[in-house]
Design a protein around this motif. Structure first.
Motif, PDB file in Angstrom:
ATOM      1  N   HIS A  70       0.869  -1.185   0.000  1.00 14.91           N
ATOM      2  CA  HIS A  70       0.000   0.000   0.000  1.00 14.91           C
ATOM      3  C   HIS A  70       0.900   1.227   0.000  1.00 14.91           C
ATOM      4  N   ILE A  96      -4.900   2.064  -5.745  1.00 17.59           N
ATOM      5  CA  ILE A  96      -4.023   3.185  -5.414  1.00 17.59           C
ATOM      6  C   ILE A  96      -4.547   4.481  -6.016  1.00 17.59           C
ATOM      7  N   HIS A 141      -6.932  -8.377  -2.356  1.00 18.43           N
ATOM      8  CA  HIS A 141      -7.288  -7.018  -1.960  1.00 18.43           C
ATOM      9  C   HIS A 141      -7.787  -7.050  -0.519  1.00 18.43           C
ATOM     10  N   THR A 146      -6.201   1.262   4.391  1.00 15.90           N
ATOM     11  CA  THR A 146      -6.435   2.214   3.301  1.00 15.90           C
ATOM     12  C   THR A 146      -7.297   1.481   2.274  1.00 15.90           C
ATOM     13  N   ASP A 149      -4.942  -1.368   0.082  1.00 18.06           N
ATOM     14  CA  ASP A 149      -4.061  -2.411   0.614  1.00 18.06           C
ATOM     15  C   ASP A 149      -4.253  -3.730  -0.118  1.00 18.06           C
TER      16      ASP A 149
END
Length: 286
Positions: A70, A96, A141, A146, A149
């Protein structure tokens, strides 16, 4: 044969970097590499990353992947530095983009103004597989800490970033933009559904007084003893605990330099006219 793992501990940031490989002379992956930063002087150094380079060189490994779990808020990624020295593709989870959008706004960064190579070479989707030499990795995932991650799962092991810490430390915070305690509970459930003997490797350890640094525990150990999310802890109990605990936490010491570099894979900004690179210091934004 299962992958070999070499761990590198950075005591300044309590971060673990991992090299995953088969044997001497084989391809390898580097997970969550650290670039050293001295905040009082605004000075970068490569001491931690150079330890990884020495190991890779001494064992004649070929770097195929530079994997980020992450966009870290507590250390600067050395992925771009290692790419320049050793090659390999920098990869992170596809979500991201959500993190970049938030922090590009906070730092008033121009997403089209990049210095040097593209920040990330590959964005993984949930469930995607990839190879490190003879070994297959799978991307999981695991949002919550966040939105972006991911964990990297190999045969008998998983590199889980900040999702879980050691059982006596607990779980990741969820108060960053896009963090969500409910999602973290669900993500932890996915990790703890792996076979009981699966080795789970954490990105950090913050040991209680008297305990040496550790960085791995099995699924069975986490399910039996994790102080936040062992078997029997309900979603409602976890969310209440995590919400109350996060309200007491200060910002990570290196969040300002780390985030604005890590959303770009550790690629440094271009030098300005005087030959100096600059990071931004937003006031009253955190």
């Amino acid at each position: 044969m299962k992958p070999c793992v070499e761990a590198f501990h950075d005591p300044r940031t309590s971060t673990m970097t991992y090299v995953v490989y088969e044997t001497d002379g084989s391809p390898c992956a580097v997970v969550d590499a650290v670039l050293d930063y001295e905040p009082h002087a605004g000075r970068l150094s490569t001491r931690s990353a150079d330890r990884v380079i020495r190991f890779v060189t001494e064992h004649r490994l070929q770097v195929e992947w530079l994997l980020e779990t992450h966009a870290h808020a507590d250390h600067i990624s050395a992925a771009a530095y290692l790419r320049g020295k050793l090659g390999g593709k920098i990869a992170i989870g596809e979500h991201i983009g959500a993190v970049q959008t938030v922090f590009e706004r906070i730092f008033n960064l121009d997403p089209s103004a990049q210095a040097g190579p593209a920040p990330f070479d590959h964005l993984f989707v949930d469930g995607e597989t990839f190879r490190v030499g003879a070994f297959e990795g799978r991307v999981m995932h695991v949002p919550g800490h966040t939105p972006a991650d991911v964990a990297y799962v190999f045969d008998g092991m998983a590199f889980m970033g900040d999702t879980l810490f050691m059982p006596d430390v607990g779980t990741a915070r969820c108060d960053f933009p896009g963090g969500d305690a409910r999602k973290l509970y669900e993500s932890i459930g996915k990790l703890l559904s792996l076979p009981p003997r699966t080795r789970l490797f954490a990105c950090h350890d913050y040991p209680p007084e008297g305990r040496e640094t550790r960085w791995e525990a099995t699924v069975a150990e986490q399910r039996a003893a994790n102080i936040h999310v062992r078997d029997g802890v309900t979603l409602e109990q976890f969310v209440a605990m995590r919400t109350a605990r996060d309200a007491t936490l200060g910002q990570p010491a290196l969040i300002i330099p780390s985030i604005q570099l890590n959303i770009r894979a550790g690629v440094l900004p271009a030098a300005e006219g005087n030959g100096v690179r600059y990071l931004k210091l937003p006031l009253d934004a955190f």
